[in-house]
Design a protein around this motif. Sequence first.
Motif, PDB file in Angstrom:
ATOM      1  N   GLU A  86       0.854  -1.348  -0.064  1.00 28.23           N
ATOM      2  CA  GLU A  86      -0.096   0.068  -0.116  1.00 28.23           C
ATOM      3  C   GLU A  86       0.824   1.233   0.163  1.00 28.23           C
ATOM      4  OE1 GLU A  86      -2.968   2.646   3.065  1.00 28.23           O
ATOM      5  OE2 GLU A  86      -2.367   0.393   3.484  1.00 28.23           O
ATOM      6  N   ASP A 105      -3.624   1.298  12.351  1.00 24.73           N
ATOM      7  CA  ASP A 105      -5.224   1.399  11.570  1.00 24.73           C
ATOM      8  C   ASP A 105      -6.200   2.085  12.446  1.00 24.73           C
ATOM      9  OD1 ASP A 105      -5.818  -0.414  13.789  1.00 24.73           O
ATOM     10  OD2 ASP A 105      -6.913  -1.764  12.511  1.00 24.73           O
ATOM     11  N   LEU A 110      -7.684   4.312   7.547  1.00 26.95           N
ATOM     12  CA  LEU A 110      -6.565   3.458   7.365  1.00 26.95           C
ATOM     13  C   LEU A 110      -7.085   2.100   7.749  1.00 26.95           C
ATOM     14  CD1 LEU A 110      -3.580   5.349   9.087  1.00 26.95           C
ATOM     15  CD2 LEU A 110      -4.345   5.240   6.551  1.00 26.95           C
ATOM     16  N   ARG A 113      -5.604  -1.274   6.134  1.00 22.03           N
ATOM     17  CA  ARG A 113      -4.036  -1.648   6.261  1.00 22.03           C
ATOM     18  C   ARG A 113      -4.091  -2.930   7.185  1.00 22.03           C
ATOM     19  NH1 ARG A 113      -1.267   3.181   7.761  1.00 22.03           N
ATOM     20  NH2 ARG A 113      -1.657   3.574   5.726  1.00 22.03           N
ATOM     21  N   THR A 116       2.512  -3.836   8.946  1.00 20.70           N
ATOM     22  CA  THR A 116       3.580  -3.079   8.768  1.00 20.70           C
ATOM     23  C   THR A 116       4.978  -3.539   8.843  1.00 20.70           C
ATOM     24  OG1 THR A 116       2.183  -1.106   9.764  1.00 20.70           O
ATOM     25  CG2 THR A 116       4.472  -0.857   9.697  1.00 20.70           C
ATOM     26  N   TRP A 177       3.739  -0.428   4.299  1.00 17.30           N
ATOM     27  CA  TRP A 177       2.243  -0.982   4.636  1.00 17.30           C
ATOM     28  C   TRP A 177       1.733  -1.820   3.709  1.00 17.30           C
ATOM     29  CZ3 TRP A 177       0.894   4.793   5.171  1.00 17.30           C
ATOM     30  CH2 TRP A 177       1.453   5.472   6.522  1.00 17.30           C
ATOM     31  N   SER A 179      -1.410  -4.459   2.310  1.00 11.80           N
ATOM     32  CA  SER A 179      -3.125  -4.645   2.630  1.00 11.80           C
ATOM     33  C   SER A 179      -3.609  -5.843   1.766  1.00 11.80           C
ATOM     34  CB  SER A 179      -3.791  -3.435   2.137  1.00 11.80           C
ATOM     35  OG  SER A 179      -5.114  -3.355   2.013  1.00 11.80           O
TER      36      SER A 179
END
Length: 405
Positions: A86, A105, A110, A113, A116, A177, A179
């Motif tokens: 992302e 998040d 967000l 997401r 991380t 990030w 997703s």
Amino acid sequence: MADSNGEEHPRLVLKNFLSIEECKELEFIHKSCSTVGYRPNVFSTTLSHLVATNSSHFIIPFVPIRERLKEKVEEFFGCEYELVVEFTGLISWTKGASIGWHSDDNRHYLKQRDFTAVCYLNNYGEDFEGGLFNFQHGEPKTIAPVSGDVVIYTADNRNIHSVDEVTLGERLTLTLWFSRDSSHDEDAKLISLLSQNLLHGSDNASKLCLPLPASSNMYWFAPNQASHDELGFNICCARLNVLGYDIYFSDKISSFSDSSELLMEPLQLARADDLFYKEFANILQALQVVQFFHWKASELPSFTVEIAGKVLHLSQSQQKKISCLKSVFVKDHQLVETVFHPVTINEKEQRSFSWADFSAAVKVWEDYIHKLHKDIVSSLPYWRTHQSLFSIQFDGSLEETSVPG
């Protein structure tokens, strides 16, 4: 990983995931291209920003790292082939920067997401002080950044975290990030931007490799978000000054009503009482060359470079112009030292400066840039076909030998 209450806090720490050379190259890119970041005392360099400033070629070093990280995240969390990247960005935190307890998040926009990854590019206690990374629950509780190490975690309330205030130096990370929502895939957007810039640009590779600075406000750093007219500094000029360089424009100062326009114009570099002959296209190109030289100085081969006539002694009037420019673009010298001065000075910065070495480095820099440019131009057709950034190896006929799963 479960805590004493039996609650799971899924996270993974990878030691020495990135090589020192990878870390140094990303540090060079950030210090050559960064702008004011998303919070006070933070600077950032995103891939989309690199494209927008005609520095698309700098995306190449990120590509294999992103691939390896995504594979590790999918493997550890059991979601093979489900994730998209992302966001990819270099982020540095300087004195005063911190962040309180939060999850990645915790804002409604967000929610897409899932994971991380934070890659540390320099060292706690050596390059900066403060800036420890803390998890509210679970183990490991606190992480002291070490160059090359990576921490990966779920972007939800199972991994609420904080970053202590940086008290000295510049704390540098590569942050990604991930997703499961493909509509948030950064690759599709990047490929679209690259297609516009590279396929419809000039055929002259040299021109394509010339960076174009963003708007001046993106480079202006000031305490407490003060305006350009108050104390602060231009990031590009400040980074040059910290390394001992000044900028010089021939006779153009009076012809620009807006001083920030000057930084888009050709300029020369000065150091102490010397003026280097070469004219750089703009402040960003000058900064990239200087940062490259200080990255590679200890590795560059010894060249015998004739510099007679290439380095001139600054006249009194030229020195006065340089002082005038400093007062415009670096209004607060103490703030520059506070923000950018390293905790320790490494060996390559302690060595005596030589314009002959610098002159030789300019040619090596040009070769480096053109190699990256060639790679990205060759890769783009495959990226467009797959709508994904991935590593490609070419033989003499440019056949594709590496395709993502």
